[in-house]
Design a protein around this motif. Structure first.
Motif, PDB file in Angstrom:
ATOM      1  N   ILE A   1       2.490  17.819  10.304  1.00 13.75           N
ATOM      2  CA  ILE A   1       2.700  16.379  10.157  1.00 13.75           C
ATOM      3  C   ILE A   1       2.294  15.946   8.751  1.00 13.75           C
ATOM      4  CG2 ILE A   1       2.032  14.089  11.012  1.00 13.75           C
ATOM      5  CD1 ILE A   1       1.341  15.499  13.702  1.00 13.75           C
ATOM      6  N   VAL A   2       3.192  15.199   8.102  1.00 19.23           N
ATOM      7  CA  VAL A   2       2.884  14.584   6.809  1.00 19.23           C
ATOM      8  C   VAL A   2       2.794  13.084   7.048  1.00 19.23           C
ATOM      9  CG1 VAL A   2       3.546  14.378   4.394  1.00 19.23           C
ATOM     10  CG2 VAL A   2       4.316  16.353   5.718  1.00 19.23           C
ATOM     11  N   GLN A   3       1.683  12.469   6.672  1.00 20.54           N
ATOM     12  CA  GLN A   3       1.515  11.053   6.984  1.00 20.54           C
ATOM     13  C   GLN A   3       0.856  10.276   5.849  1.00 20.54           C
ATOM     14  OE1 GLN A   3      -0.994  11.053  10.532  1.00 20.54           O
ATOM     15  NE2 GLN A   3      -2.851  10.938   9.299  1.00 20.54           N
ATOM     16  N   TRP A   4       1.194   8.983   5.819  1.00 22.89           N
ATOM     17  CA  TRP A   4       0.598   8.039   4.875  1.00 22.89           C
ATOM     18  C   TRP A   4       0.803   6.654   5.466  1.00 22.89           C
ATOM     19  CZ3 TRP A   4      -2.648   9.481   1.275  1.00 22.89           C
ATOM     20  CH2 TRP A   4      -3.032   8.586   0.259  1.00 22.89           C
ATOM     21  N   GLY A   5       0.188   5.618   4.890  1.00 23.82           N
ATOM     22  CA  GLY A   5       0.232   4.305   5.526  1.00 23.82           C
ATOM     23  C   GLY A   5       0.606   3.144   4.637  1.00 23.82           C
ATOM     24  N   ASP A   6       1.432   3.354   3.633  1.00 27.17           N
ATOM     25  CA  ASP A   6       1.835   2.244   2.757  1.00 27.17           C
ATOM     26  C   ASP A   6       2.852   1.327   3.441  1.00 27.17           C
ATOM     27  OD1 ASP A   6       0.250   2.870   0.599  1.00 27.17           O
ATOM     28  OD2 ASP A   6       1.789   4.009  -0.458  1.00 27.17           O
ATOM     29  N   THR A   7       2.838   0.059   3.026  1.00 28.20           N
ATOM     30  CA  THR A   7       3.853  -0.902   3.438  1.00 28.20           C
ATOM     31  C   THR A   7       4.475  -1.518   2.190  1.00 28.20           C
ATOM     32  OG1 THR A   7       2.410  -2.845   3.477  1.00 28.20           O
ATOM     33  CG2 THR A   7       2.461  -1.476   5.467  1.00 28.20           C
TER      34      THR A   7
ATOM     35  N   GLN B   1       4.120  -4.396   1.106  1.00 28.53           N
ATOM     36  CA  GLN B   1       3.193  -5.278   0.400  1.00 28.53           C
ATOM     37  C   GLN B   1       1.974  -4.544  -0.165  1.00 28.53           C
ATOM     38  OE1 GLN B   1       1.950  -8.200   3.260  1.00 28.53           O
ATOM     39  NE2 GLN B   1       0.656  -6.782   4.423  1.00 28.53           N
ATOM     40  N   THR B   2       1.891  -3.234   0.025  1.00 26.39           N
ATOM     41  CA  THR B   2       0.780  -2.460  -0.548  1.00 26.39           C
ATOM     42  C   THR B   2       0.841  -2.534  -2.071  1.00 26.39           C
ATOM     43  OG1 THR B   2       0.790  -0.909   1.310  1.00 26.39           O
ATOM     44  CG2 THR B   2      -0.267  -0.174  -0.728  1.00 26.39           C
ATOM     45  N   PRO B   3      -0.256  -2.850  -2.747  1.00 31.55           N
ATOM     46  CA  PRO B   3      -0.237  -2.907  -4.212  1.00 31.55           C
ATOM     47  C   PRO B   3       0.039  -1.530  -4.826  1.00 31.55           C
ATOM     48  CG  PRO B   3      -2.168  -4.033  -3.324  1.00 31.55           C
ATOM     49  CD  PRO B   3      -1.553  -3.277  -2.190  1.00 31.55           C
ATOM     50  N   GLY B   4       0.913  -1.509  -5.825  1.00 34.22           N
ATOM     51  CA  GLY B   4       1.224  -0.279  -6.536  1.00 34.22           C
ATOM     52  C   GLY B   4       0.261  -0.035  -7.669  1.00 34.22           C
ATOM     53  N   PRO B   5       0.539   0.964  -8.520  1.00 33.02           N
ATOM     54  CA  PRO B   5      -0.365   1.301  -9.638  1.00 33.02           C
ATOM     55  C   PRO B   5      -0.625   0.145 -10.589  1.00 33.02           C
ATOM     56  CG  PRO B   5       1.292   3.018  -9.306  1.00 33.02           C
ATOM     57  CD  PRO B   5       1.693   1.877  -8.439  1.00 33.02           C
ATOM     58  N   ARG B   6       0.348  -0.756 -10.736  1.00 31.37           N
ATOM     59  CA  ARG B   6       0.184  -1.884 -11.656  1.00 31.37           C
ATOM     60  C   ARG B   6      -0.179  -3.177 -10.932  1.00 31.37           C
ATOM     61  NH1 ARG B   6       5.302  -1.026 -15.842  1.00 31.37           N
ATOM     62  NH2 ARG B   6       4.755   1.100 -16.503  1.00 31.37           N
ATOM     63  N   GLY B   7      -0.527  -3.049  -9.666  1.00 33.87           N
ATOM     64  CA  GLY B   7      -0.941  -4.219  -8.914  1.00 33.87           C
ATOM     65  C   GLY B   7       0.187  -4.954  -8.221  1.00 33.87           C
ATOM     66  N   GLN B   8       1.440  -4.592  -8.535  1.00 40.04           N
ATOM     67  CA  GLN B   8       2.575  -5.232  -7.893  1.00 40.04           C
ATOM     68  C   GLN B   8       2.868  -4.558  -6.550  1.00 40.04           C
ATOM     69  OE1 GLN B   8       4.170  -7.934  -9.154  1.00 40.04           O
ATOM     70  NE2 GLN B   8       2.629  -7.903 -10.778  1.00 40.04           N
ATOM     71  N   PRO B   9       3.422  -5.288  -5.583  1.00 44.56           N
ATOM     72  CA  PRO B   9       3.749  -4.686  -4.288  1.00 44.56           C
ATOM     73  C   PRO B   9       4.718  -3.505  -4.446  1.00 44.56           C
ATOM     74  CG  PRO B   9       3.866  -7.073  -4.160  1.00 44.56           C
ATOM     75  CD  PRO B   9       3.710  -6.734  -5.619  1.00 44.56           C
ATOM     76  N   LEU B  10       4.532  -2.483  -3.648  1.00 49.28           N
ATOM     77  CA  LEU B  10       5.395  -1.310  -3.727  1.00 49.28           C
ATOM     78  C   LEU B  10       6.829  -1.618  -3.333  1.00 49.28           C
ATOM     79  CD1 LEU B  10       3.111   1.419  -2.096  1.00 49.28           C
ATOM     80  CD2 LEU B  10       3.795   1.299  -4.502  1.00 49.28           C
ATOM     81  N   GLY B  11       7.022  -2.566  -2.443  1.00 50.33           N
ATOM     82  CA  GLY B  11       8.350  -2.833  -1.914  1.00 50.33           C
ATOM     83  C   GLY B  11       8.719  -1.787  -0.873  1.00 50.33           C
ATOM     84  N   THR B  12       9.792  -2.034  -0.156  1.00 47.41           N
ATOM     85  CA  THR B  12      10.227  -1.103   0.886  1.00 47.41           C
ATOM     86  C   THR B  12      10.517   0.271   0.302  1.00 47.41           C
ATOM     87  OG1 THR B  12      11.194  -2.951   2.122  1.00 47.41           O
ATOM     88  CG2 THR B  12      11.909  -0.734   2.725  1.00 47.41           C
ATOM     89  N   PHE B  13      11.210   0.314  -0.821  1.00 44.00           N
ATOM     90  CA  PHE B  13      11.597   1.566  -1.466  1.00 44.00           C
ATOM     91  C   PHE B  13      10.375   2.435  -1.776  1.00 44.00           C
ATOM     92  CE2 PHE B  13      12.757   4.194  -5.110  1.00 44.00           C
ATOM     93  CZ  PHE B  13      14.024   4.653  -4.787  1.00 44.00           C
TER      94      PHE B  13
ATOM     95  N   PRO C   1       3.657  -7.645  14.143  1.00 38.63           N
ATOM     96  CA  PRO C   1       4.037  -8.725  15.050  1.00 38.63           C
ATOM     97  C   PRO C   1       5.381  -9.314  14.647  1.00 38.63           C
ATOM     98  CG  PRO C   1       2.337  -9.469  13.528  1.00 38.63           C
ATOM     99  CD  PRO C   1       2.486  -7.995  13.318  1.00 38.63           C
ATOM    100  N   PRO C   2       6.100  -9.931  15.566  1.00 41.29           N
ATOM    101  CA  PRO C   2       7.399 -10.523  15.236  1.00 41.29           C
ATOM    102  C   PRO C   2       7.300 -11.513  14.077  1.00 41.29           C
ATOM    103  CG  PRO C   2       7.069 -10.487  17.611  1.00 41.29           C
ATOM    104  CD  PRO C   2       5.764 -10.085  16.988  1.00 41.29           C
ATOM    105  N   GLY C   3       8.221 -11.389  13.123  1.00 47.95           N
ATOM    106  CA  GLY C   3       8.255 -12.309  11.993  1.00 47.95           C
ATOM    107  C   GLY C   3       7.292 -11.986  10.873  1.00 47.95           C
ATOM    108  N   ALA C   4       6.542 -10.901  10.985  1.00 49.28           N
ATOM    109  CA  ALA C   4       5.587 -10.545   9.935  1.00 49.28           C
ATOM    110  C   ALA C   4       6.325 -10.235   8.638  1.00 49.28           C
ATOM    111  CB  ALA C   4       4.748  -9.354  10.364  1.00 49.28           C
ATOM    112  N   VAL C   5       5.727 -10.602   7.514  1.00 45.14           N
ATOM    113  CA  VAL C   5       6.349 -10.418   6.201  1.00 45.14           C
ATOM    114  C   VAL C   5       5.690  -9.247   5.473  1.00 45.14           C
ATOM    115  CG1 VAL C   5       6.805 -11.493   3.959  1.00 45.14           C
ATOM    116  CG2 VAL C   5       6.927 -12.866   6.048  1.00 45.14           C
ATOM    117  N   GLY C   6       6.490  -8.435   4.821  1.00 46.89           N
ATOM    118  CA  GLY C   6       5.965  -7.351   3.995  1.00 46.89           C
ATOM    119  C   GLY C   6       5.469  -6.142   4.762  1.00 46.89           C
ATOM    120  N   LYS C   7       5.854  -6.021   6.028  1.00 50.22           N
ATOM    121  CA  LYS C   7       5.372  -4.914   6.855  1.00 50.22           C
ATOM    122  C   LYS C   7       6.367  -3.758   6.962  1.00 50.22           C
ATOM    123  CE  LYS C   7       1.429  -6.793   7.762  1.00 50.22           C
ATOM    124  NZ  LYS C   7       0.177  -6.207   7.202  1.00 50.22           N
ATOM    125  N   GLN C   8       7.419  -3.783   6.143  1.00 52.07           N
ATOM    126  CA  GLN C   8       8.317  -2.632   6.116  1.00 52.07           C
ATOM    127  C   GLN C   8       7.513  -1.405   5.699  1.00 52.07           C
ATOM    128  OE1 GLN C   8       8.720  -5.493   4.464  1.00 52.07           O
ATOM    129  NE2 GLN C   8      10.806  -6.279   4.639  1.00 52.07           N
TER     130      GLN C   8
END
Length: 379
Positions: A143-149, A151-163, A190-197
């Motif tokens: 199993i290979v696992q990680w937990g980013d979404t 809205q997780t901040p990237g290296p420069r502090g900006q959200p990673l985005g779905t991609f 939860p339904p309607g949550a934002v940034g949880k991709q």
């Protein structure tokens, strides 16, 4: 221009630049003009170098393809690397370290065998490292696992985005995965949550094969982004849009399982133009799970999805499909069913803009020909 061609031209440009530097610095070859015997020797060496280089360019040029080109694959591995959590039992303890050990431009089949264990790491295969096979000890064992979404901040502090949220991302062609689990550990939002991709796996390249793999997540589990892909005997779990993207993909004998708490959607196919030869086809699959599930949402205005010979539990919303809030898409999408079974397959309640396919209409979608598979799939 096909969406895969820019990548091809960039690859060739890099090779030309590297080769030009090599030729300029090769011992005994001069760029200034000369006369006599030395000139003849230099010309001969130059000609030999040019011939060798052109052979190389032709070979590399045959490896990068679009959905409109013939694809070729490499059947036998050139060498094998092992990944084991025990440092004394393998070449590497992390999958990313094994990938990083390969040449910047990889042109031979490399099998990376990942022994049993849970590998908590974020993995990325860059565009020029082609012909990689990742083989686990069993989908329930490796199993290979990680937990980013998103809205997780990237290296420069900006959200990673779905991609950028993917646990495992592949950007190079001719990738193969066997008997392994790719997981995003983010819980069902939860339904309607934002940034949880939260993507478990992203494939952004042509000609990829997945055999006996598991993809575990919630919202946006499998980002089937770009290219031709074949999924055989895989298990895919999620809640909302958990198979999405704009690839041309065949899912054969796969188990698709919903874990939606209320309403979910199985697919969100992103075909944006009638000229794009993309779409998802599910053949001899089964759909199970919880919640109320749409078979698909029209993420792209020309979204295309077909289910054939597929068993569907009673979790399927009778309408089957959702227009993404845009009635105009009802005139351009292509959603079809063919000889499906189970309580969720009843076509009587489906939206009027979906189709129950005839034998002739279903034929292009139910074989490897849908993805030109006979050219590049080596099982």
């Amino acid at each position: 221009m096909s969406k895969f061609q820019p990548f091809f031209y960039i690859t060739i440009l890099l090779l030309l630049l590297n080769a030009g530097q090599t030729l300029c610095h090769t011992k005994g070859i001069r760029l200034r003009s000369s006369t006599g015997k030395q000139s003849k020797i230099n010309m001969t060496r130059t000609q030999v170098s040019e011939q060798q280089f052109m052979q190389w360019v032709k070979f590399v040029g045959s490896l990068k393809h679009s959905v409109f080109r013939t694809a070729k694959n490499k059947l036998f591995p050139s060498y094998t690397l092992t990944v084991n959590k025990n440092p004394a039992a393998g070449d590497f303890t992390k999958i990313q370290d094994a990938i990083d050990s390969l040449p910047f431009i990889n042109l031979v089949r490399v099998v990376i065998k990942v022994h049993a264990g849970v590998y908590t790491e974020k993995v990325n295969i860059p565009p020029l490292k082609s012909f990689i096979t990742i083989e686990g000890a069993g989908a329930d064992k490796t199993i290979v696992q990680w937990g980013d979404t998103a809205q997780t901040p990237g290296p420069r502090g900006q959200p990673l985005g779905t991609f950028g949220s993917a646990t495992f991302a592949v950007n190079s062609p001719y990738f193969i995965a066997k008997n392994i689990t790719f997981k995003n550990t983010t819980p069902v939002p939860p339904p309607g949550a934002v940034g949880k991709q939260a993507v478990a796996f992203r494939i952004s390249a042509d000609t990829a094969t997945f055999l006996g793999c598991r993809f575990l997540g919630a919202q946006d589990t499998l980002y089937d982004h770009l290219g031709r892909h074949y999924y055989k005997d895989c298990y895919i779990e999620g809640s909302v849009d958990f198979i999405f993207g704009n690839a041309l993909s065949l899912f054969e004998g796969c188990h698709v399982h919903a874990i939606a708490t209320l309403t979910g959607a199985l697919t969100a196919q992103g075909r944006g133009s009638i000229l794009e030869d993309t779409g998802f086809s599910f053949v001899n699959c089964k759909v199970t799970g919880s919640g109320a599930l749409y078979l698909g949402r029209a993420w792209g205005p020309f979204s295309r999805v077909v289910f054939a010979y597929t068993s569907m539990d009673n979790i399927i919303i009778p309408k089957g499909w959702y227009n993404w809030g845009d009635p105009n898409r009802e005139m351009t999408v292509f959603y079809g069913q063919y000889k499906c079974t189970g309580p969720g397959s009843n076509f009587a309640g489906r939206v009027s803009w979906s189709r129950e396919l005839t034998d002739e209409e279903a034929k292009p979608f139910i074989s490897l020909g849908f993805i030109d598979g006979s050219e590049w799939i080596k099982l």
